[in-house]
Design an enzyme around this catalytic site. Structure first.
Site, PDB file in Angstrom:
ATOM      1  CG  HIS A 185      -1.788  -1.201   1.339  1.00 43.29           C
ATOM      2  ND1 HIS A 185      -2.931  -1.415   0.591  1.00 43.29           N
ATOM      3  CD2 HIS A 185      -1.623  -2.313   2.110  1.00 43.29           C
ATOM      4  CE1 HIS A 185      -3.449  -2.583   0.906  1.00 43.29           C
ATOM      5  NE2 HIS A 185      -2.677  -3.148   1.821  1.00 43.29           N
ATOM      6  CB  SER A 310      15.112  17.256 -17.909  1.00 49.98           C
ATOM      7  OG  SER A 310      14.399  18.467 -18.019  1.00 49.98           O
TER       8      SER A 310
END
Length: 477
Positions: A185, A310
């Site tokens: 989770h 990037s």
């Protein structure tokens, strides 16, 4: 306003889709199997083999038995089907407005020209009416698709998928003993090892590959509505089912004895569902590895990723291989799901919904193959940062709460006093709180555990609390 140049008129043609554009080199091996040209070559192959089969079986009164040279000539028509023949076939189809009929006429041209190669007395010049006899278009198409899909899967997709899974299995073995914090989770959870987690995904992928490897490729050649009506009325007394079965099986396919006009395509739906399931497991791998990269568990080598990172932030190396794979897997699955849902339904004895649908089989496999290539390249450009994983483990001593409360439960069962409410006591210590090594060990010391149990727990660290995870990797074969 100045008019723009129309790209549609440029030569060579500009690709509309990315698979025939920027990704062409990666998916090019599928062109030999799942392109329109490959389908037409397969159709020609089926027509040629049907002609050879009927003449060799002696089921048509008056039909000649072909000599070895004549059979070789026919098969050479298929083997030499190239650019010129593709253009010629396109010209024929422009007249017939029917793709399978164009194949029939193309082959009849070659029969008529056989005398130029084999001599005027060749039997091939007189067998034109045997071409496509008793066949509906779907007799040719279903066999052609079965052959092309079988070969695309066996010769292109499966080898690529197998290589990827082998790469992942190698990574699992190499990192079998590298401890890693699990995150159920998204929260810190009982530690595992990186290798064990990679092994889970490799095991899942291999199971799907075994299903794909076991796929059946069915075919039929039983006429306009699957009744052998034309066969039986034209040449009665022949076991046409046996003739059909031996022909289909001679092509290396599984005979389907009971169909309408079309082969039911159920085998295709089954295969595409298995490939889609492989895709989805691979998608799970891509998202997990992406997350591990973001956590610093993997470092990316810029040169191996084939990217400058990037465009504005020079420090970044983006996990583009895995992101590209995700998107292509989603496109592939969408197409495979549509194929599976559409192909199993045909109104009454025949509708044409399968025709245009099946022309997208290559696109579905192309996006899957592109994703496989991206994941392989992405995995090859990763370095494992065991130190980062160790730091993460050392910052989460509360994960030992499971071990401590489980040991307390076992001691309570064994009759040791003072072990009551172990879960609640550990919950009070750990839930919503960070616990360091000193705090966890002090808690253990105060529990009153038997000495051997106490010492075993005191020696435990998040990095050593991995159970038998490392040895579980042995289940990869």
């Amino acid at each position: 306003m100045t008019s723009r140049i129309s790209f549609a008129a440029l030569k060579p043609p500009i690709a509309l889709g990315p698979l025939d554009g920027r990704y062409r080199a990666t998916v090019a091996p599928l062109v030999d199997h799942l392109s329109e040209a490959a389908l037409n070559r397969a159709r020609l192959h089926v027509e040629v083999e049907w002609l050879i089969h009927l003449t060799s079986q002696g089921v048509l009164p008056g039909a000649p038995t072909l000599a070895e040279g004549e059979i070789a000539y026919l098969r050479d028509v298929v083997a030499t089907f190239g650019a010129d023949e593709i253009s010629e076939l396109a010209e024929i189809e422009a007249e017939t407005r029917h793709d399978v009929k164009a194949i029939e006429y193309f082959l009849k041209r070659r029969l008529a020209a056989a005398a130029d190669t084999l001599g005027a007395d060749t039997a091939l010049t007189g067998v034109g009416e045997i071409v496509h006899i008793f066949c509906t278009s779907e007799d040719i198409n279903n066999l052609s698709y079965a052959l092309t899909v079988r070969d695309a899967v066996g010769q292109v997709w499966l080898p690529a998928a197998t290589d990827l899974t082998n790469d992942l299995a190698d990574l699992a073995r190499a990192t079998a003993e590298v401890p890693m914090l699990s995150r159920t989770h998204g929260q810190a959870a009982t530690p595992s090892t990186l290798g064990k987690e990679m092994a889970v995904l490799a095991h899942r992928l291999r199971r799907q590959l075994r299903r794909v490897q076991a796929a059946e490729f069915l075919g039929k050649i039983n006429g306009a509505t699957g009744t052998y009506g034309a066969h039986a009325i034209s040449v009665p007394g022949v076991d046409w089912e046996l003739v059909a079965q031996s022909f289909v099986e001679g092509l290396g396919l599984t005979w389907n004895p009971l169909t309408t006009q079309i082969e039911s395509h159920d085998w295709q739906a089954e295969l595409y569902a298995d490939v889609a399931r492989f895709n989805r497991v691979l998608h799970n791998l891509a998202t997990d590895v992406w997350t591990y990269i973001s956590l610093g568990y993997f470092a990316q080598r810029l040169s191996a990723q084939g990217s400058t990172g990037s465009s504005t932030m020079p420090h970044k190396v983006n996990p583009i291989r895995f992101e590209n794979a995700e998107a292509n897997l989603e496109i592939s699955c969408a197409l495979l799901d549509t194929l599976s849902a559409t192909l199993v339904t045909s109104r009454l004895q025949r509708d044409l919904t399968d025709s245009t649908t099946q022309r997208n089989i290559g696109v579905a496999f192309g996006h899957s193959l592109l994703a496989i290539d991206n994941v392989r390249r992405g995995l090859a450009g990763l370095d494992v940062d065991a130190d980062a994983m160790a730091r993460d483990l050392d910052a989460n001593w509360e994960v030992l709460g499971e071990a401590v409360q489980s040991a307390m439960r076992a001691q309570q069962v064994a009759g040791i006093e003072g072990m009551a409410d172990p879960y609640e006591r550990l919950k009070e210590l750990t839930r919503g709180r960070r616990v360091d090594a000193e705090g966890m060990r002090a808690f253990i010391m105060d529990l009153g555990l038997p000495g051997d149990v106490r010492d075993r727990l005191l020696a435990l660290t998040p990095g050593s609390y991995t159970g038998i995870a490392a040895s579980l990797v042995r289940h990869l074969h």
